[in-house]
Design a protein around this motif. Sequence first.
Motif, mmCIF file in Angstrom:
data_model
loop_
_atom_site.group_PDB
_atom_site.id
_atom_site.type_symbol
_atom_site.label_atom_id
_atom_site.label_comp_id
_atom_site.label_asym_id
_atom_site.label_seq_id
_atom_site.Cartn_x
_atom_site.Cartn_y
_atom_site.Cartn_z
ATOM 1 N N ASN A 80 0.813 -1.214 0.000
ATOM 2 C CA ASN A 80 0.000 0.000 0.000
ATOM 3 C C ASN A 80 0.845 1.263 0.000
ATOM 4 N N SER A 81 2.125 1.122 0.346
ATOM 5 C CA SER A 81 3.020 2.280 0.360
ATOM 6 C C SER A 81 4.442 1.816 0.058
ATOM 7 N N GLU A 84 6.051 0.183 3.108
ATOM 8 C CA GLU A 84 5.600 -1.202 3.293
ATOM 9 C C GLU A 84 6.363 -2.130 2.342
ATOM 10 N N TYR A 96 -3.910 -9.924 -1.754
ATOM 11 C CA TYR A 96 -3.931 -8.497 -2.046
ATOM 12 C C TYR A 96 -5.037 -8.171 -3.056
ATOM 13 N N LEU A 100 -8.487 -5.457 -2.850
ATOM 14 C CA LEU A 100 -8.585 -4.245 -3.675
ATOM 15 C C LEU A 100 -10.024 -3.763 -3.789
#
Length: 183
Positions: A80-81, A84, A96, A100
Amino acid sequence: MIKWGKCDFSELEELEKKMEKLAKIDIERFCQEVARELAARLLAKVIPRTPVGEGSFETIEGKRYTIKSGGTLRRGWTANSEDEAESGSVPDATTYAKSLKILRLGNNFVIVVENPVKYASYVEYGHRQEPGRYVPALGKRLKASWVEGKYMLTISEKELESQLPALLERKMKKYIEECFNNG
């Protein structure tokens, strides 16, 4: 007077019930399931295609120490970043993809697959650089003025797009068979 004979309509009535059931299926749920599966398939294609850097190392008194491991860009597909992705605590592609968010725009279902790592677009499409400039992180001087992109996402999208008709046909057939056989 003409006799028409006897006719058994029970099978037609059964077909009518199955068609009514088919008409009542939750198309929105079906489309969301397909969108999530497509996202998972895209991730399964793009992740192995994403190049992995060597990472950053430091040598102190003859021993080599890892400062930053490679693979941040690859892990970024399910992160997400960027932080991360760097830390390495990212879920697998299927998990994942299930997490979403799906947007509905008119008759279209949109699911966004992106890589939050800041240099992802440079690796994807290529970038300019200054030949002769020394880069301490690489320990080398730059040679070329243009670095060709890897097109990992572009190639994966095109590959998935070519498989899409057969995939959708299988999913629809399975969905209709479930509807007719479980009714």
